[in-house]
Design an enzyme around this catalytic site. Structure first.
Site, PDB file in Angstrom:
ATOM      1  N   GLU A   1       2.283   1.773  -3.463  1.00 26.82           N
ATOM      2  CA  GLU A   1       1.342   2.522  -4.183  1.00 26.82           C
ATOM      3  C   GLU A   1       1.209   4.085  -3.974  1.00 26.82           C
ATOM      4  O   GLU A   1       1.263   4.673  -5.085  1.00 26.82           O
ATOM      5  CB  GLU A   1      -0.133   1.953  -3.785  1.00 26.82           C
ATOM      6  CG  GLU A   1      -1.429   2.571  -4.775  1.00 26.82           C
ATOM      7  CD  GLU A   1      -2.397   2.916  -3.580  1.00 26.82           C
ATOM      8  OE1 GLU A   1      -2.888   4.079  -3.633  1.00 26.82           O
ATOM      9  OE2 GLU A   1      -3.010   2.031  -2.949  1.00 26.82           O
TER      10      GLU A   1
ATOM     11  N   HIS B   1       0.869  -1.133  -0.036  1.00 26.66           N
ATOM     12  CA  HIS B   1      -0.024   0.156   0.020  1.00 26.66           C
ATOM     13  C   HIS B   1       0.755   1.084  -0.189  1.00 26.66           C
ATOM     14  O   HIS B   1       0.466   2.349  -0.515  1.00 26.66           O
ATOM     15  CB  HIS B   1      -0.915   0.075   1.491  1.00 26.66           C
ATOM     16  CG  HIS B   1      -1.863   1.128   1.455  1.00 26.66           C
ATOM     17  ND1 HIS B   1      -2.463   1.629   2.574  1.00 26.66           N
ATOM     18  CD2 HIS B   1      -2.279   1.734   0.456  1.00 26.66           C
ATOM     19  CE1 HIS B   1      -3.016   2.539   2.333  1.00 26.66           C
ATOM     20  NE2 HIS B   1      -3.293   2.823   0.918  1.00 26.66           N
TER      21      HIS B   1
ATOM     22  N   GLU C   1      -5.195   7.578   6.023  1.00 22.08           N
ATOM     23  CA  GLU C   1      -6.013   6.765   5.527  1.00 22.08           C
ATOM     24  C   GLU C   1      -6.376   5.670   6.466  1.00 22.08           C
ATOM     25  O   GLU C   1      -7.695   5.490   6.611  1.00 22.08           O
ATOM     26  CB  GLU C   1      -5.436   5.994   4.300  1.00 22.08           C
ATOM     27  CG  GLU C   1      -5.559   6.675   3.194  1.00 22.08           C
ATOM     28  CD  GLU C   1      -5.104   6.026   1.975  1.00 22.08           C
ATOM     29  OE1 GLU C   1      -5.396   4.712   1.913  1.00 22.08           O
ATOM     30  OE2 GLU C   1      -4.726   6.657   0.959  1.00 22.08           O
TER      31      GLU C   1
END
Length: 973
Positions: free
Chosen positions: A92, A89, A170
């Site tokens: 990314e 993640h 997040e």
């Protein structure tokens, strides 16, 4: 895979409608995207309202049909190193931080915003997907910039700590989500070593603090991961414009055999039961899709279904069954089949009996086996859906590039959608796995608080594990009886068979025309001669003066709409699965009835709704069930910072608005069935109905839909609120979040403009687009054009965490940004200004992708009683006349020292806000939900010198009562 997009090439749109968004211009709903199963989201939907009806802030920006590309890489979080959870993640995020050819850190994002585009990326368990769209003429340039992220990304070391914070944010935003918490808990119960138990999100703890303690160089490991996996053999690319899985097979995932029933404390107030089975991976059976067929039967809501039986007992409100096809639910190591049920209080008390009904239904399916005739009905219902219709390009390429990793070439386009063959053996094999001894039970309830000593590591979910009571365990181990009330679905009378396109019986028009106009109501009509499909949309707004008289009336109205939907659920279910969609929405000033689907049987559905409305009644047990549920719904709205902030902002701005807190108090005091029936009689006695019919109906047929039996209104009911005129100074309303376990804060800075015309509205839209193009993608920043009951304004909203920044610090940063934006705006070249204007014009000029987009736009005009059906064309014309100086002057006018400024802070719990408890530490798990009272706001004083000049609002009604009111206003000229 290259996809040629012919839509709009000859002035015609596509003929599908699968890209339809939820309809009413939901500009800031935030919504429950992350909580879509029945255990998490459904009870909020029962009493919630779509954006248009719930918030008088309107936004009409249209979606373009641009060029798009998506890249899927066959690696995801299952490949994270054990010592660096969340690395996939994190990667990314990092690859988008500039490339050798285009080194500007946010250059690609700025380029897309400048040319009407957008981008996104997501990391799943076994795949990572990147996608973008942009105006076609800039596609080649954008594609080159995008490709460089995968060829030669900079991934500079100096950006690591900063981007770790973005990943951590997040995670913090996701922590209060019950669906995420439940998924993480379920994974933690897997056998040790199985990737299902990995912490896929990553946060500051796993990517910064712990690696430093263990002397692990996160940056070096990140580049190693990139070199190993971001390689061509793992990549599939889909490109749309005009003009085999890598993971090694692993044993099937088994939850610990001792984990028979797991009790969980949710964040929201909800009783929810989830029954799950981990079965062998089903991807190889994509041509049969056995879980689709089984989930259709499980999720059926007609007579003889599980939900029908539970509704009769007032034990459940919603049920969903199936496999979500996310990486967590379906991958190369296992597939999960889940049945999620939203329980009432009574259902929670009898949850083992609820489980028993489910097992009885499954046993019936296993005993009877797959039925070819029933499979045909299933196919008929599937074939009436829009699953293979046109979608937005960016969604389409995202879907296709993932399909390229999963299916052979001939099935890239349809492998995830079509049922290719009927194979009873494959279906039987899947059914045979869904037995009581293989099931895992998760029971979410606030009643579990204090009884759950265990805590999941990452999300802090409190839970306990217990054995199934011996009575039930013995019953399920034996040959238990079938339930005679449970049976297979019957033939569906709502499936369309006539797909003839009707001949117009009146002159064709570009915009809707009023074909009925009386003191009781009016009806707008437009025949579809553009998309030429046998579908139609019917919408009605039943306006009543009763609704806004008191908080009690609003609660009774919500109860009425929920119970009406409940009464319709079973008789209208067959229409729903035949793709005749209907929705009842409790609007601010009236009941919205929305229908769409194949026109052949749509009048049958409308008549069913009208009959239920005319003969409305309810049982005391049903009334009690929904009263309890509505109280939970209001509670769950209030504990979300974004929803509370919105409620406070509109309570300040809109005169005579009742807050969610007031509705919570009203339902808590107790209302009766007699109260409801008295309200409903008054509601039906005085109504004004306004409707819109578009699609494959004649005008004569449409007139038949407006059958008015009620009395006309004694006076016109406004469909908007009156809005206060804010003083020429800065006011601040700062309140504490109502969930003590939530670190998330939200800061909204709003500037009121006033009563303006269409030209100023277009200018403000242009300004907001310019602001958006200046924000950096890694921050949760939302600039918005506000049309609050006809009064213009604009706002900037930022989400943050109280463990990192105070809300006052965030407001200061918003001010710094707006100052720098003003300087940047003043220095904008003519060419750059022209580019921004062109980008906004292009957004408004695009062809409608489907009939629903046109209907949404026209319905917005009807429901707000503005009737400017050519609004887009008018806005395009005025946009062409703007100058840069006009935009600069407009911005500075709203930013001067005497601007009408309102700040709303919803303050989370954390050390930056003076909360010193362990629960607020970023390294600790989030505490369980604080089930206290939410009937009062806690106003917080300011401490920052930069806000000393702001006037604090600590009594909203006292503040607003002294302010002048704008007259009712509509932006129509």
């Amino acid at each position: 895979l290259l996809i040629s997009d012919f839509s709009g090439a000859d002035g015609e749109g596509g003929d599908g409608e699968s890209a339809e968004q939820e309809e009413e211009q939901e500009e800031e709903e935030g919504g429950e995207e992350d909580e879509g199963d029945s255990g998490e989201g459904s009870e909020e939907e029962e009493g919630d309202r779509s954006e248009e009806e719930q918030d008088s802030d309107f936004e009409e920006l249209e979606e373009e049909n641009p060029a798009a590309a998506a890249l899927c890489i066959g690696v995801g979080s299952f490949s994270d190193p054990d010592e660096l959870p969340g690395l996939a993640h994190f990667l990314e995020h990092m690859v988008f931080m500039g490339s050798e050819k285009y080194p500007a850190e946010n250059g690609f994002d700025a380029f897309l915003k400048k040319h009407g585009g957008s981008d996104n990326a997501s990391t799943d368990c076994e795949r990572t997907i990147f996608q973008f769209d942009v105006q076609r003429k800039h596609f080649r340039d954008a594609l080159d910039r995008w490709a460089q992220f995968f060829i030669c990304p900079l991934m500079i070391e100096d950006a690591v700590d900063r981007e770790v914070e973005a990943v951590d944010s997040e995670f913090q935003l996701a922590r209060p989500s019950d669906s995420h918490r439940k998924e993480m808990l379920f994974g933690s119960l897997a056998k040790p070593g199985h990737p299902m138990g990995k912490f896929c999100w990553g946060n500051a703890q796993t990517l910064k603090h712990e690696p430093r303690e263990k002397q692990i160089n996160t940056y070096e490991r990140l580049r190693d991961f990139w070199r190993r996996y971001y390689s061509a053999q793992y990549m599939t690319l889909a490109v749309q414009s005009k003009g085999n899985s890598r993971t090694a097979a692993m044993p099937v995932c088994h939850i610990d055999e001792d984990c028979l029933c797991v009790a969980v404390v949710p964040v929201r107030k909800v009783h929810a039961l989830t029954i799950s089975w981990a079965v062998p991976p089903q991807g190889k059976h994509y041509r049969v899709k056995p879980l689709h067929y089984i989930s259709w039967l499980i999720g059926h809501e007609g007579t003889g279904s599980i939900l029908s039986l539970l509704r009769k007992k007032c034990w459940a409100l919603a049920l969903f069954g199936g496999n979500s096809e996310t990486g967590f639910d379906q991958n190369t190591t296992y597939s999960i089949f889940s049945i999620s049920i939203t329980l009432t209080d009574q259902g929670y008390q009898n949850f083992y009996q609820v489980v028993h009904f489910v097992f009885q239904y499954l046993k019936m399916l296993q005993t009877l086996g797959p039925q070819a005739s029933l499979f045909t009905v299933f196919l008929c219902e599937m074939l009436t859906s829009d699953c293979v219709g046109q979608t937005d390009p960016i969604e389409f390429v995202e879907n296709i590039c993932e399909n390229m990793q999963l299916f052979p070439k001939q099935d890239f386009l349809t492998g995830d959608q079509l049922m290719f063959e009927y194979d009873p053996q494959v279906i039987n094999a899947a059914l045979s796995l869904l037995t009581p001894d293989r099931a895992n039970l998760l029971l979410l309830s606030p009643e579990n608080e204090g009884c759950c000593p265990l805590k999941e590591k990452w999300f802090g979910t409190c839970y306990s594990m217990e054995d199934i009571p011996e009575e039930w365990a013995e019953r399920w181990a034996g040959d238990f009886e079938l339930n005679p009330e449970l049976h297979l679905p019957a033939e569906n009378k709502f499936i369309a068979t006539d797909f003839t396109l009707k001949t117009s019986d009146c002159p064709d028009t570009e915009y809707p025309v009023r074909i009925v106009n009386s003191e009781r109501g009016c009806l707008w009509y437009k025949k579809d001669n553009k998309f030429k499909i046998p579908k139609a949309y019917i919408r009605f707004h039943l306006i009543s003066p009763m609704i806004q008289k008191s908080p009690e009336n609003l609660v009774l109205f919500d109860l009425f709409v929920n119970i009406l939907a409940h009464n319709l659920a079973e008789p209208a279910y067959e229409a729903d699965v035949a793709q005749l969609e209907y929705k009842l929405v409790a609007g601010e000033h009236g009941l919205m009835i929305r229908l769409k689907g194949f026109n052949h049987k749509l009048p049958l559905l409308l008549q069913l709704i009208v009959d239920q409305l005319a003969d409305f009644s309810t049982e005391p047990s049903v009334f009690t069930m929904f009263s309890e549920q509505l109280k939970k719904t209001y509670f769950n709205i209030l504990i979300k910072p974004d929803r509370l902030g919105k409620d406070i902002r509109l309570l300040i701005l809109e005169h005579c608005r009742w807050s969610v807190i007031q509705k919570y108090r009203a339902v808590s005091k107790g209302l009766t069935v007699d109260d409801l029936m008295t309200f409903v009689r008054g509601l039906k006695a005085e109504l004004y109905a306004e409707g819109l019919v578009q699609g494959n109906f004649t005008s004569a047929e449409s007139k038949e839909f407006l059958k008015l039996q009620f009395q006309p209104l004694p006076a016109e009911v406004p469909v908007l609120f009156r809005v206060v005129e804010l003083p020429l100074k800065h006011h601040l309303c700062k309140v504490k979040s109502l969930n003590k376990g939530d670190a998330n804060s939200e800061v909204t800075v709003y500037y009121q403009s006033g009563l303006k015309k269409l030209r100023e509205h277009a200018l403000m839209e242009l300004m907001v687009v310019s602001v958006a193009s200046s924000t950096e993608h890694k921050y949760q920043v939302y600039p918005t054009c506000r049309n609050t009951s006809g009064v213009l304004g604009f706002s900037v909203t930022v989400e943050t965490q109280a463990t990192k920044f105070s809300s006052e610090f965030v407001e200061a940063k918003i001010e710094e940004f707006l100052v720098s934006f003003g300087e940047r705006l003043s220095g904008l070249s003519d060419e750059a200004f022209g580019t921004q204007v062109t980008a906004l014009i292009k957004l408004k000029e695009c062809e409608d992708a489907h009939l629903g987009e046109e209907v949404d736009r026209n319905w917005f005009e009807v429901v707000t009683q503005q009737y400017v059906f050519d609004r887009l064309n008018k806005e395009i014309e005025v946009l062409k006349t703007f100058t840069q100086q006009e935009l600069v002057s407009w911005f500075l006018e709203h930013r001067n020292s005497s601007s009408r400024k309102l700040s709303v802070h919803v303050v989370g719990f954390g050390v930056e806000e003076g909360d010193q408890s362990a629960a607020c530490s970023p390294d600790s798990a989030t505490s369980s939900s604080a089930y206290g009272e939410v009937s009062e706001l806690t106003f917080v004083p300011t401490s920052s010198p930069s806000l000393q000049d702001a006037t604090l609002i600590t009594d909203i009604r006292a503040f607003t009562s002294s302010l002048p009111l704008h007259p009712y206003h509509k932006i129509i000229n």
